[in-house]
Design a protein around this motif. Structure first.
Motif, short mmCIF file in Angstrom:
data_model
loop_
_atom_site.label_atom_id
_atom_site.label_comp_id
_atom_site.label_asym_id
_atom_site.label_seq_id
_atom_site.Cartn_x
_atom_site.Cartn_y
_atom_site.Cartn_z
N LEU A 226 0.71 -1.27 0.01
CA LEU A 226 0.00 -0.10 -0.08
C LEU A 226 0.78 1.31 0.10
N PHE A 227 2.10 1.07 0.35
CA PHE A 227 2.85 2.29 0.64
C PHE A 227 4.28 2.48 -0.60
N ASN A 228 4.21 1.44 -1.35
CA ASN A 228 5.28 1.51 -2.25
C ASN A 228 4.90 2.13 -3.49
N GLY A 229 3.79 2.62 -3.71
CA GLY A 229 3.35 3.56 -5.13
C GLY A 229 2.60 2.51 -6.30
N SER A 230 2.43 1.27 -5.80
CA SER A 230 2.30 0.39 -7.05
C SER A 230 0.75 0.09 -7.14
N GLN A 231 -0.14 0.94 -6.24
CA GLN A 231 -1.70 0.88 -6.44
C GLN A 231 -2.10 2.40 -6.72
N VAL A 232 -3.43 2.16 -7.21
CA VAL A 232 -3.99 3.52 -7.83
C VAL A 232 -4.27 4.46 -6.69
N ILE A 233 -4.22 3.99 -5.48
CA ILE A 233 -3.98 4.96 -4.23
C ILE A 233 -2.77 4.81 -3.72
N LYS A 234 -1.83 5.98 -3.47
CA LYS A 234 -0.73 6.08 -3.15
C LYS A 234 -0.64 6.92 -1.56
N LEU A 235 -0.16 5.78 -0.68
CA LEU A 235 -0.11 6.27 0.76
C LEU A 235 1.33 6.54 1.13
N GLU A 236 1.60 7.48 2.23
CA GLU A 236 2.89 7.70 2.67
C GLU A 236 3.09 7.52 4.06
N LEU A 237 4.03 7.23 4.57
CA LEU A 237 4.31 7.01 5.97
C LEU A 237 4.20 8.34 6.65
N LYS A 238 4.63 9.38 6.04
CA LYS A 238 4.68 10.60 6.88
C LYS A 238 3.09 11.29 7.20
N ASP A 239 2.05 10.38 6.68
CA ASP A 239 0.78 10.97 6.77
C ASP A 239 0.25 9.89 7.77
N LEU A 240 0.87 8.97 8.47
CA LEU A 240 0.26 8.41 9.46
C LEU A 240 0.11 9.40 10.73
N PHE A 241 -1.19 8.95 11.28
CA PHE A 241 -1.43 9.66 12.38
C PHE A 241 -1.98 11.13 12.23
N LYS A 242 -2.06 11.52 10.91
CA LYS A 242 -2.87 12.46 10.60
C LYS A 242 -4.31 12.42 10.60
N PHE A 243 -5.00 12.26 11.63
CA PHE A 243 -6.60 11.96 11.85
C PHE A 243 -7.28 13.04 11.36
N GLU A 244 -8.44 12.67 10.66
CA GLU A 244 -9.41 13.51 10.31
C GLU A 244 -10.72 13.09 10.90
#
Length: 463
Positions: A226-244
């Motif tokens: 999920l974090f390696n950029g291979s999917q249509v959604i791209k997650l980044e570790l720096k965004d962890l715990f940025k709760f909305e």
């Protein structure tokens, strides 16, 4: 068959087949895992089996984010809002990491006491405690991996979870092969050649180590993908715990009833397991092995349920209610067909299934009676799994929760107690209680599905 129905079938199988293959792999390896432990004897089988309710209970906590996050991701994908899908995924994984870390600390602390509470006698207690303590070590990556796997399914990618499941399961079997048994000579078929194979000879402890390591590694792989950029959604570790706050609200609104459903069922399973444990070691082993054998019956339903949740959520996210209804109907009908076939197999071949796991005639006979009882409910059990998936795709998760409360606490536990303690039906009585539970759940969930209120569920994809 009209053109739309054909399209619904194609779309359903496109998502469902990888999920079904994944479940097949899990079940086959579950079979292999159980067979390997069963070769150690009835005591070892019971030591592992007594923990099954607590492991199910722990897994239930991942449902909160596996379902809540996935519905938000899938509905956002349906509306072509990929940024929102990414934010929903990050929020779900971040919350999950906090919860699962707390669970690990709690369970590891109590692991020495839980098997005894579940009814383990002196004969199996030490093995049960050791197995649970080692299994607990994999909780955090295993549960996060389950959430990550569900997110991948939510974006329509069911192939990666399938491939990873195969890898994990093969690793588990290899680990069992070397860790459970002692060093021994193995004859190569059709030859006179014997090969010396190293073995740690750890028994139940070896099975626990293999299961924990393989599940933990599978979880890490899912998260990495999920974090390696291979999917249509791209997650980044720096965004962890940025709760909305708004997204968390939507996730919990859908996920809380879903995990509540699993928790209600699994807390009930703890009491149910204690009833079975009161019958003796043979019945504990037979119950565990029959439950493993029965797992083959709902493999197709599990796949169609994944398809139902994903496709219904994406259709409603895109504002296509007609497609959501059509896809839900196709998944429902397919589940009835699959469940009918599974029920016939369980009724006709219970001895063959039980004999895969045990050579103990007493255990086999107890298991045969249980499987023939539950065979009758398989069509509606499969349908309930899929209809729950349909409702979850619409974010309508409260009714399955109510069905679980009624079925487990007011039907299964009461009827099983009566059948066991008043009519003295033993393990068959426990499984008659299960049959009545599953039948009552179907009636409730089918009523909700048939009313079609779920088609008008609120879908928010632009916050």
């Amino acid at each position: 068959m009209n053109i739309k129905t054909k399209k619904y079938l194609i779309d359903t199988f496109k998502v469902a087949i990888p999920s079904i293959i994944e479940h097949v792999a899990n079940v086959i390896v579950g079979f292999a895992d159980t067979i390997m432990v069963a070769t150690l004897g009835t005591v070892a089988t019971a030591a592992v089996g007594i923990n099954s309710t607590i492991t199910w209970l722990v897994m239930a906590f991942s449902t909160l984010f596996a379902v809540g996050t996935t519905v938000q991701v899938a509905q956002s994908i349906g509306a072509n809002n990929y940024k929102r899908a990414e934010r929903a995924a990050i929020n779900g994984l971040s919350s999950g990491l906090i919860l699962f870390s707390s669970l690990f600390i709690l369970l590891f602390t109590l692991s020495g006491y839980i098997p005894k509470f579940l009814g383990a006698d002196v004969e199996i207690l030490q093995g049960a405690v050791t197995y649970l303590r080692i299994w607990t070590l994999a909780i955090i990556p295993m549960l996060l991996g389950r959430v990550a796997s569900s997110i991948l399914r939510g974006i329509g990618n069911t192939k990666i979870p399938m491939v990873v499941a195969f890898f994990v399961n093969i690793l588990n079997i290899i680990g069992n092969f070397f860790l459970i048994y002692k060093t021994r000579l193995i004859n190569i078929p059709l030859t006179n050649i014997n090969i010396k194979i190293w073995g740690a000879g750890l028994g139940v402890t070896g099975a626990a180590i293999s299961t924990s390591l393989s599940n933990a590694l599978g979880g890490f792989i899912m998260i990495y993908l999920l974090f390696n950029g291979s999917q249509v959604i791209k997650l980044e570790l720096k965004d962890l715990f940025k709760f909305e706050k708004v997204l968390q609200k939507h996730i919990f609104k859908t996920g809380a009833p879903a995990t509540g459903q699993d928790l209600v069922t699994n807390f009930g399973q703890v009491l149910y397991q204690k009833m079975v444990a009161s019958l003796g070691t043979i019945q504990i082993a037979a119950h565990h092995l029959a439950t493993t054998a029965e797992s083959i019956s709902y493999m197709p339903a599990s796949g169609f349920s994944v398809a139902a949740t994903t496709l219904v959520a994406q259709s409603l996210g895109a504002g296509k209610k007609e497609d959501a209804e059509g896809l839900g109907r196709v998944c429902f009908l397919l589940s009835l067909l699959a469940g009918t076939f599974s029920g016939i197999m369980l009724y006709v071949f219970p001895r063959q299934l039980m004999s895969l796991f045990s050579g103990d005639l007493a255990v086999i006979e107890e298991g045969i009676g249980a499987l023939r009882i539950i065979a009758f409910i398989q069509p509606v059990f499969s349908a309930t799994i899929v209809l729950t998936g349909v409702l979850r795709g619409a974010g309508d998760t409260k009714i399955p929760l109510y069905a679980a409360i009624g079925g487990m606490w007011f039907v299964r536990l009461i009827s099983a107690y009566i059948f066991i303690n008043i009519f003295h039906l033993g393990l068959k009585g426990a499984w008659l209680g299960m049959l009545m539970d599953l039948g009552s759940r179907f009636l409730i969930v089918f009523y909700r599905y048939n009313k079609k209120d779920w088609l008008n569920a609120e879908v928010v994809v632009d916050d």
